[in-house]
Enzyme design. Structure first.
Site, short mmCIF file in Angstrom:
data_model
loop_
_atom_site.label_atom_id
_atom_site.label_comp_id
_atom_site.label_asym_id
_atom_site.label_seq_id
_atom_site.Cartn_x
_atom_site.Cartn_y
_atom_site.Cartn_z
CG HIS A 1 -2.04 -0.99 1.13
ND1 HIS A 1 -2.54 -1.65 2.22
CD2 HIS A 1 -2.77 -1.42 0.07
CE1 HIS A 1 -3.53 -2.45 1.83
NE2 HIS A 1 -3.68 -2.33 0.54
NE ARG B 1 -7.91 0.66 -7.25
CZ ARG B 1 -7.13 1.66 -7.66
NH1 ARG B 1 -7.61 2.90 -7.70
NH2 ARG B 1 -5.88 1.44 -8.02
NE ARG C 1 -11.59 -3.83 -9.02
CZ ARG C 1 -10.44 -3.63 -8.40
NH1 ARG C 1 -9.34 -4.18 -8.84
NH2 ARG C 1 -10.38 -2.85 -7.33
CD GLU D 1 -7.95 -9.51 -10.14
OE1 GLU D 1 -7.72 -8.67 -9.25
OE2 GLU D 1 -9.07 -10.00 -10.34
CG ASN E 1 -0.57 -4.52 -7.75
OD1 ASN E 1 0.42 -4.39 -8.45
ND2 ASN E 1 -1.19 -3.50 -7.20
CG ASP E 2 -4.82 -9.64 -6.34
OD1 ASP E 2 -4.15 -9.81 -5.30
OD2 ASP E 2 -5.96 -9.16 -6.34
NE ARG F 1 -1.18 -6.64 -3.16
CZ ARG F 1 -2.32 -6.12 -3.62
NH1 ARG F 1 -3.04 -6.78 -4.48
NH2 ARG F 1 -2.74 -4.95 -3.22
CB CYS G 1 -5.83 -2.11 -14.81
SG CYS G 1 -6.44 -3.60 -14.00
#
Length: 542
Positions: free
Chosen positions: A184, A282, A318, A407, A430-431, A441, A478
């Site tokens: 984060h 989001r 999304r 993902e 990321n995922d 993560r 993304c």
């Protein structure tokens, strides 16, 4: 000049005195005498309520990922079980401060034992504990220092509440000893446009007031530079910023190959400047701070605000990505042994189809009243069958363009089959990285595995891009990997058709693409893809 090495996660440079985050409050080693249990219980509950109120206030003032993270932390502070546990500990004879510490220690241990996304939230629990204990003890709130001049902020890691309140006019760079490229802290630093280096071993040993130069691109922190070196670094950064401000227009390579550059947003207030469109809207922010589902009308209003701000431009929405680190009370999600691998994202519709149905109808209603080109995609799609079911639901709601996020490695491996069902793919790096390398993560020790330059991750991305080319359908990225200018060049060479990132990152990516032909991008992509390690891939591309 001595230097420390870390991982550069937000580009740019800065030179200024360094100051560390204020330490958490220390509990007295002994309990105060003659405590009134009922009074202490009320004080503990009041302190947690005060923390909840403060976090909620900051969430309302924040934008994008910062707002999302702060609302999630506020919900944790507001948990009735936490308040009950603290009150009971006080009634058993503890002071309010000790009771809060004891109650949160139990929650912390449970989160660590659960692992996965819940383990990621331990830093949030620590932040809640520190704030509530400080209130009980009448001590200054831990967090960001205020030296009265622009400075470089140093920390072991930053709590979401701290990162969300950073002012780029005061904090000119950020360095942490822990963390990773998808943490984060890294994401919010890029959102704010602050140069940042994470996983920088030894940085906590730097004395407050020591002048440092931070290179957020190369991941280097230079210690005790001369005044001339600091001035040179500042001039170089000013020139870079001026150069970026002069860039404009759609993304493309030097020979005119178009690569759409979109923004990742959580709402209309995240739209900065004139963007080509939105590659990731989001929608979780509309849900996170509620005890019941948002109404159809509430959703229509929120979506309309975004669509109206982007007339004639693409907006990729999304659908609700909840579960794991973003639990929602109204869904009554049961405890899971590993929430990261549980019922989250699209899988929520298995239990609550009404939630997805209402959201799709609200998106369609808002789209009908606007001129924006609205696309919709589902998170956590694993199989072509799941994708087909989602597309059918979108069509039934009146949404003509439906896609899937990649993902999960299974989705990448079967990208061709997915594209037979959907209109487009969007890769959430990321995922995808987390699941590909089985690496949490938020665990700093695993940062090297989560490096988006890992050749295995690049190979999965290449598979998706190749499938998209064969199907004649767009495949975008993304994830925050798209915000790395050098990696954006590689992704373009792999065949990715669009890149979506924090709006502040777009100018640097636009500049990087404009400096290369498509053939050069392809050559650099091949070099990165065939490298043995992430470090070698990065070196080959640069």
């Amino acid at each position: 000049m001595a230097e420390l090495k870390g991982i550069g996660v937000s580009p740019g440079g800065a030179g200024a005195p360094a100051y560390k985050v204020a330490p958490p409050p220390r509990l007295p080693t002994t309990q105060p005498a003659a405590l009134d249990p009922d009074v202490e219980a009320k004080r503990a509950i009041a302190a947690l309520a005060s923390v909840t109120e403060e976090l909620s206030r900051r969430a309302d003032a924040a934008t994008g990922p910062a707002a999302e993270i702060l609302r999630a932390e506020a919900m944790m502070a507001e948990d009735p079980e936490l308040a009950d546990a603290a009150a009971q500990a006080a009634r058993d004879g503890m002071s309010a401060a000790h009771a809060i510490d004891a109650a949160l220690a139990v929650h912390r241990a449970a989160f660590e034992e659960a692992g996965g996304y819940l383990a990621e939230r331990v830093a949030d629990l620590d932040d809640i504990r520190n704030r509530a204990v400080a209130i009980c003890l009448g001590l200054p709130m831990p967090g960001i220092p205020s030296p009265g001049q622009p400075f470089v902020l140093i920390a072991r890691d930053l709590a979401p509440a701290d990162t969300a309140q950073l002012d780029p006019a005061e904090v000119v760079a950020l360095v942490t000893e822990d963390g990773g490229p998808t943490s984060h802290t890294a994401i919010l630093a890029r959102t704010l446009g602050i140069p940042a280096v994470v996983r920088c071993t030894g940085v906590l040993g730097v004395e407050d007031g020591t002048v440092v130069i931070v290179d957020g691109t190369g991941g280097v922190v230079r210690l005790a530079p001369t005044a001339a070196e600091v001035e040179a670094a500042r001039e170089a950064e000013a020139a870079r910023q001026e150069r970026l401000r002069s860039t404009s227009g759609p993304g493309s390579t030097a020979d005119g190959h178009q690569v759409a550059l979109y923004a990742n947003i959580g709402g209309a207030k995240d739209l900065l400047g004139d963007v080509e469109g939105v590659g990731l809207f989001r929608t979780e922010l509309l849900y996170l701070d509620r005890t019941d589902a948002p109404s159809f009308d509430d959703q229509v209003a929120a979506y309309t605000e975004v669509f109206a701000a982007l007339p004639g431009r693409k907006v990729v929405v999304r659908t609700l990505d909840a579960g794991a680190d973003k639990p929602l009370p109204f869904l009554s999600q049961s405890d899971e042994p590993n929430p990261a691998l549980g019922v989250r994202g699209l899988r929520i519709s298995w239990r609550r189809p009404d939630v997805l149905e209402t959201q799709l109808k609200a998106i369609a209603a808002a789209a009908k009243a606007a001129s924006a080109e609205v696309w919709v995609m589902a998170p956590m799609v694993a199989t072509p069958q799941e994708a087909a079911t989602f597309v059918a639901a979108c069509r039934a709601a009146g949404l003509p363009t439906a896609g899937a996020m990649v993902e999960i490695p299974a989705a990448a491996l079967r990208a061709g089959a997915l594209l037979a069902e959907v209109d487009f793919l969007s890769i959430g790096t990321n995922d995808l990285s987390q699941y590909t390398f089985a690496s949490d993560r938020q665990v700093g020790e695993l940062a090297e595995l989560l490096d988006p330059w890992q050749p295995a991750l690049l190979e999965l991305i290449a598979m998706c891009a190749s499938a998209g080319k064969a199907a004649g359908k767009p495949v975008g990225v993304c994830g925050e990997a798209a915000a790395d200018p050098a990696l954006a060049v590689v992704l373009t060479g792999l065949g990715i058709t669009s890149l979506s990132m924090a709006a502040r990152s777009i100018p640097a990516v636009r500049e990087a693409l404009a400096a290369r032909t498509l053939e050069e991008c392809q050559r650099l992509a091949h070099a990165a893809l065939t490298a043995e390690t992430a470090e070698a891939a990065r070196a080959a591309a640069r």
